[in-house]
Design an enzyme around this catalytic site. Structure first.
Site, short mmCIF file in Angstrom:
data_model
loop_
_atom_site.label_atom_id
_atom_site.label_comp_id
_atom_site.label_asym_id
_atom_site.label_seq_id
_atom_site.Cartn_x
_atom_site.Cartn_y
_atom_site.Cartn_z
N ASP A 88 0.08 5.11 0.87
CA ASP A 88 -0.06 6.04 2.01
C ASP A 88 -0.07 5.26 3.33
OD1 ASP A 88 -1.17 8.86 0.78
OD2 ASP A 88 -1.87 7.14 -0.37
N ASP B 179 -1.92 -0.84 5.82
CA ASP B 179 -2.20 -0.35 7.18
C ASP B 179 -3.68 -0.11 7.42
OD1 ASP B 179 -2.39 1.89 5.47
OD2 ASP B 179 -1.90 3.25 7.12
N ASP C 198 0.88 -1.17 0.00
CA ASP C 198 0.00 0.00 0.00
C ASP C 198 0.92 1.23 0.00
OD1 ASP C 198 -2.34 1.67 0.72
OD2 ASP C 198 -1.35 1.77 2.66
#
Ligand code: PGA
Length: 214
Positions: A8, A164, A6
């Site tokens: 960001d 996250d 991922d």
């Protein structure tokens, strides 16, 4: 074997840029700035989540205007204040030495994701960059994950996906990849991570090397 990230909150600490753009939008509209730590937890969830973290009770129409303003400021500040999370650069070097390809699956639009990875120096080593607008359905759907797997030329079951957010773990599971939670990311105290479909929780980027048996 392959690794997908991922963007960001996992690979790049983009919150300083995103919150700078948010504050420019807030100030243009006559609102006071917010502190990075007040809204950092929303930075993995897109521009509207940031607007809502700063201004939870404004009407939807005003929130949409703030979102558009944030995105136009973000085009200017993207890549200016952000950096790779600590431990990511040596991790990518180690993957390179082991000939394990890596790529990125983000819900961020390509017009922001592509310049960001160029500015942060990953454009030549990253073998796949799938953005939110590269496919009809983004994460938590499996589609962007499987497109990235095909670009890495690796079977999904041999790929670890680091993210996250809950939708990252769901997307990894939907694609039959290993779902690895990046605990250094933008996870808030209110996130019930124990209910997320996580295969392994990583405390530090370099912990991935042990996971991969390197
Ligand atoms: O910008 C977004 O919507 C979130 O991007 P991410 O998928 O890289 O966390």
């Amino acid at each position: 074997m392959g690794v997908l990230f991922d963007l960001d909150g996992t690979l790049v600490d983009t919150a300083p840029d995103l919150v700078a753009a948010l504050n420019l939008a807030l100030n243009d509209a006559g609102f006071a700035s917010v502190l990075l730590d007040e809204v950092r937890h929303a930075a993995s969830h897109g521009s509207m989540a940031l607007v809502r973290a700063a201004k939870p009770s404004i009407p939807d129409q005003q929130a949409s205007l703030l979102q558009q303003s944030l995105l136009s400021h973000y085009a200017e500040v993207n890549g200016r204040h952000c950096q790779l999370f600590e431990g990511i650069a040596p991790l990518l070097d180690a993957l390179g030495r082991a000939h394990i390809p890596y790529g990125i699956v983000t819900n961020k639009a390509a017009c922001f994701a592509r310049p960001l990875i160029e500015r942060i120096g990953l454009a030549s080593s990253c073998r796949a960059l799938i953005s939110g607008d590269s496919v009809t359905r983004g994460k938590p759907d499996a589609a962007p994950m499987l497109l990235a797997a095909s670009q890495l030329n690796r079977a999904a079951r041999h790929i670890v996906y680091l993210g996250d957010a809950k939708r990252d773990m769901e997307a990894a599971r939907a694609a039959h990849m290993t779902a690895a939670l990046a605990s250094w990311g933008y996870i808030s105290a209110g996130d019930d991570i124990h209910s997320w479909p996580v295969d392994v929780t990583l405390a530090h980027p370099l912990s991935l090397l042990t996971q991969l048996g390197l």
